[in-house]
Scaffold this active site. Sequence first.
Site, short mmCIF file in Angstrom:
data_model
loop_
_atom_site.label_atom_id
_atom_site.label_comp_id
_atom_site.label_asym_id
_atom_site.label_seq_id
_atom_site.Cartn_x
_atom_site.Cartn_y
_atom_site.Cartn_z
CB CYS A 92 3.68 -4.72 4.81
SG CYS A 92 2.61 -3.29 4.98
N1 LIG Z 1 -1.03 -1.50 7.44
C1 LIG Z 1 0.25 -1.16 7.34
O1 LIG Z 1 0.99 -1.24 8.30
C2 LIG Z 1 0.82 -0.63 6.04
C3 LIG Z 1 2.10 -0.08 6.04
C4 LIG Z 1 2.63 0.41 4.86
C5 LIG Z 1 1.90 0.31 3.69
N2 LIG Z 1 0.66 -0.25 3.71
C6 LIG Z 1 -0.09 -0.31 2.45
O2 LIG Z 1 -1.15 0.64 2.52
C7 LIG Z 1 -2.29 0.17 1.80
C8 LIG Z 1 -3.50 0.19 2.70
O3 LIG Z 1 -3.28 -0.70 3.77
P1 LIG Z 1 -4.15 -0.65 5.11
O4 LIG Z 1 -3.44 -1.53 6.08
O5 LIG Z 1 -4.48 0.72 5.49
O6 LIG Z 1 -5.48 -1.38 4.61
P2 LIG Z 1 -6.90 -1.40 5.38
O7 LIG Z 1 -7.58 -2.62 4.91
O8 LIG Z 1 -6.68 -1.20 6.84
O9 LIG Z 1 -7.65 -0.11 4.85
C9 LIG Z 1 -8.05 0.04 3.53
C10 LIG Z 1 -9.35 0.82 3.49
O10 LIG Z 1 -9.68 1.01 2.11
C11 LIG Z 1 -11.08 0.88 2.00
N3 LIG Z 1 -11.42 0.59 0.62
C12 LIG Z 1 -11.36 -0.59 -0.04
N4 LIG Z 1 -11.74 -0.42 -1.32
C13 LIG Z 1 -12.04 0.87 -1.47
C14 LIG Z 1 -12.49 1.65 -2.57
N5 LIG Z 1 -12.69 1.10 -3.77
N6 LIG Z 1 -12.71 2.94 -2.36
C15 LIG Z 1 -12.50 3.51 -1.15
N7 LIG Z 1 -12.07 2.83 -0.08
C16 LIG Z 1 -11.85 1.53 -0.25
C17 LIG Z 1 -11.44 -0.21 2.99
O11 LIG Z 1 -12.81 -0.17 3.33
C18 LIG Z 1 -10.52 0.14 4.15
O12 LIG Z 1 -11.14 1.02 5.05
C19 LIG Z 1 -1.90 -1.21 1.28
O13 LIG Z 1 -1.42 -1.10 -0.02
C20 LIG Z 1 -0.78 -1.63 2.20
O14 LIG Z 1 0.11 -2.53 1.58
C21 LIG Z 1 0.10 -0.72 4.86
#
Ligand SMILES: NC(=O)c1ccc[n+]([C@@H]2O[C@H](COP(=O)([O-])OP(=O)(O)OC[C@H]3O[C@@H](n4cnc5c(N)ncnc54)[C@H](O)[C@@H]3O)[C@@H](O)[C@H]2O)c1
Length: 468
Positions: free
Chosen positions: A306
């Site tokens: 983030c």
């Molecule tokens: N990790 C955090 O602490 C956090 C906090 C707030 C916001 N976010 C936001 O949340 C979003 C997700 O982050 P995250 O940390 O969970 O990411 P992550 O990489 O842990 O998880 C994302 C998942 O999406 C899947 N994926 C990718 N492409 C895909 C598709 N086309 N169809 C279906 N699934 C698909 C991946 O395989 C993975 O399992 C981002 O935009 C991030 O900025 C993350």
Amino acid sequence: MADAVPATLTETISTPITTVRSLTEWRERVAQREAKVGIIGLGYVGLPLTLLFSSEGFRVTGFDVDTTKVDRLNRGESYIWRIEPDHIAAAKAKGFTATTDFAHIAEMDAVLICVPTPLTDHHAPDLSYVEATVHAIAPYVRAGQLIVLESTTYPGTTEEIVVRILMEAGAKRDVQVQIAPPEAKEQIDGVLVAFSPEREDPGNMITPRREIPKVVGGMDATATEAACALYGSIFTRTVPVSSPATAEMTKLLENIYRSVNIALVNEMKQLCMKMGVDIWEVVDAAATKPFGFQAFYPGPGIGGHCIPVDPFYLTWKAKEYGFTTRFIQLAGEVNEEMPIFVVRQVALALNDRSIAMKGAKVLVLGVAYKADVDDLRESPALVMIEQLQSLGCDVSYNDPFFPFVGHGRKYALNMHSTPLDRVGEFDCVVIATDHSSYEMDQIVADAKLVVDSRNATRHIASPKIVRC
Ligand SMILES: NC(=O)c1ccc[n+]([C@@H]2O[C@H](COP(=O)([O-])OP(=O)(O)OC[C@H]3O[C@@H](n4cnc5c(N)ncnc54)[C@H](O)[C@@H]3O)[C@@H](O)[C@H]2O)c1
């Protein structure tokens, strides 16, 4: 409105589809837990969200393109440290399944998108995951469904990407997205689309997730109300805002605020060190002011998916308006410099002991980007390791969350975690991440030299410690 479910779907769908036609019906389905929730992207954000909805009695289907994750979940296994297999088992008992088959999107009442939004190598937004997801669901989206983007992104994404793709695909099937009537209308005759930012704070055991208010901005007031009804059944508070762009910008403001304040305190730290003033003591003293000050602490830089990433989504978008985001860029520069600053302190400390960097044995404690998380993304420790290696150090690491670190997009470690009982073998131990399992007294007792970038040894007085 024509029934938008493709005929072929009747072979794959496992549950009957109810088309919701009014807000009253929608609220009723949520209240009775009849609304089926699909969560796309079962990562650090999507999986906990899945479990939260499931624990509140919703039947949840998880969608991911990663077959390993889907298979593991369906076997009842977890791949995120703080999520126990018991949590997965409890969700499965309540009907949770994971799938790579997007045809099941048609069965869902609500679809929440939690896929990655990283930066490209040129620091531009990489929305390819969002685009791929919307293209994958578009053939199955139908009137009466709520589609919510949760991935962090620049203002305008929901409208410019999600709605555009759904409109283009929907035009062929007579499925429209409801857009901006001034007031919520009772009748639902299209697809409801909203943005609701994810405020998950990994490793935060203090604020339960359901108590983090959920900001919601719909493409029209009906979408906002429907999304608030859904999230309001899970979260203690929802915060409706006037548009998806407002919700998108809210999330960016929150993260830019953190990035800028962390950079400020990191800059202050460097000056304090020159002046012989303890920055941590300064911050703690300033934090006693009951108004107008929020404490941020210095460290070895910022990491995770983030704070190092999201602000640059706005920098990129701002260019479209001929606007330069100077605070964001300056904060990015200061924060990115911090791991290199720590390496410089290692060099100075070794120099004081007449040890050259070339050949020095250095143990980096903690490679995760922050304490008590199993997440390496953008971790400053990885930059430190690369820098130390480039200066000829013989580098090892320890991290209880990572017995082995292979290679990723920006690193190639291919190392195993060194046991802590070997701390005494190293010329220098660098505290990059202060996992709570680290017993600092023992580490300092065993080490020859400790460079502490987290103030994790604040309670120990020892000439072996260099705080930076
Ligand atoms: N990790 C955090 O602490 C956090 C906090 C707030 C916001 N976010 C936001 O949340 C979003 C997700 O982050 P995250 O940390 O969970 O990411 P992550 O990489 O842990 O998880 C994302 C998942 O999406 C899947 N994926 C990718 N492409 C895909 C598709 N086309 N169809 C279906 N699934 C698909 C991946 O395989 C993975 O399992 C981002 O935009 C991030 O900025 C993350």
